[in-house]
Design an enzyme around this catalytic site. Sequence first.
Site, PDB file in Angstrom:
ATOM      1  N   GLY A   1       0.748  -1.274   0.114  1.00 11.33           N
ATOM      2  CA  GLY A   1       0.020  -0.128  -0.166  1.00 11.33           C
ATOM      3  C   GLY A   1       0.967   1.080  -0.003  1.00 11.33           C
ATOM      4  O   GLY A   1       0.560   2.238  -0.793  1.00 11.33           O
ATOM      5  N   ASP A   2       1.923   1.178   0.690  1.00 13.49           N
ATOM      6  CA  ASP A   2       2.789   2.294   0.738  1.00 13.49           C
ATOM      7  C   ASP A   2       3.398   2.634  -0.702  1.00 13.49           C
ATOM      8  O   ASP A   2       3.802   3.705  -1.236  1.00 13.49           O
ATOM      9  CB  ASP A   2       4.072   2.230   2.015  1.00 13.49           C
ATOM     10  CG  ASP A   2       3.158   2.168   3.267  1.00 13.49           C
ATOM     11  OD1 ASP A   2       2.453   2.972   3.617  1.00 13.49           O
ATOM     12  OD2 ASP A   2       3.648   1.294   4.051  1.00 13.49           O
ATOM     13  N   ALA A   3       3.855   1.553  -1.390  1.00 15.56           N
ATOM     14  CA  ALA A   3       4.332   1.417  -2.373  1.00 15.56           C
ATOM     15  C   ALA A   3       3.549   2.040  -3.419  1.00 15.56           C
ATOM     16  O   ALA A   3       3.904   3.032  -4.263  1.00 15.56           O
ATOM     17  CB  ALA A   3       5.080   0.198  -2.945  1.00 15.56           C
TER      18      ALA A   3
ATOM     19  N   GLY B   1       3.570   5.720  -2.921  1.00 17.85           N
ATOM     20  CA  GLY B   1       4.470   6.411  -3.500  1.00 17.85           C
ATOM     21  C   GLY B   1       4.650   6.770  -4.903  1.00 17.85           C
ATOM     22  O   GLY B   1       5.075   7.896  -5.369  1.00 17.85           O
TER      23      GLY B   1
END
Length: 213
Positions: free
Chosen positions: A187-189, A192
Amino acid sequence: QYMKQGKAETGTCAVLVKGGERSLCANLAAANCYDKSHFDSAPIQELVGAAKIFYISGFFLTVSPPTIMAVGAHSDETGKILCMNLSAPFIPQFFKDPLNAALPHVDILFGNESEAAIYGESHGMGTDVATVALKIAALPKASGSRPRVVVFTQGSDATIVACGGVVTKYNVPPLPKDMLVDTNGAGDAFVGGFLAKLACGCDLEACVSAGNY
């Protein structure tokens, strides 16, 4: 530009991985000690004034809602973009009040299908991801300069984007199962990649494509 907290150790997080899936066990430690006085300090305010896009994790709702509201007020006044992530199912479930207070200031909301379903269930919107996305996108905004965008990822299933009463689905490029290490940080990727293209002035399709890639 971290706030330095001398009385607490740096936060840690244990990641448990099994069969490609992951679960997290966090010890917030110093991360739980943030105080808005740091945000109000001259060096941080200089950074805030220079920034064009703000991104706040939903986890921060458990630490310093006043800071989030201050960023929201600044974004409203200056026409800047404020993004937020639901981050985990327990946020819309147990931190409804600070989340609901912050949402009017949020221009782009991220989440996954589990977080969307919990949000919908706890707010009387049902659990259909596309429906929940549409209803959150339509919630009142403090700044009327742009419509809210809601972006819900669904693993390998299509990413759902709701904006202006319309839902658009973007397919995720297939990845052979033997190339999948685990889902930690997925999810963070995604965010980003999305924000990198957003900062370049790209449209939503390009932002989602970069996130999914």
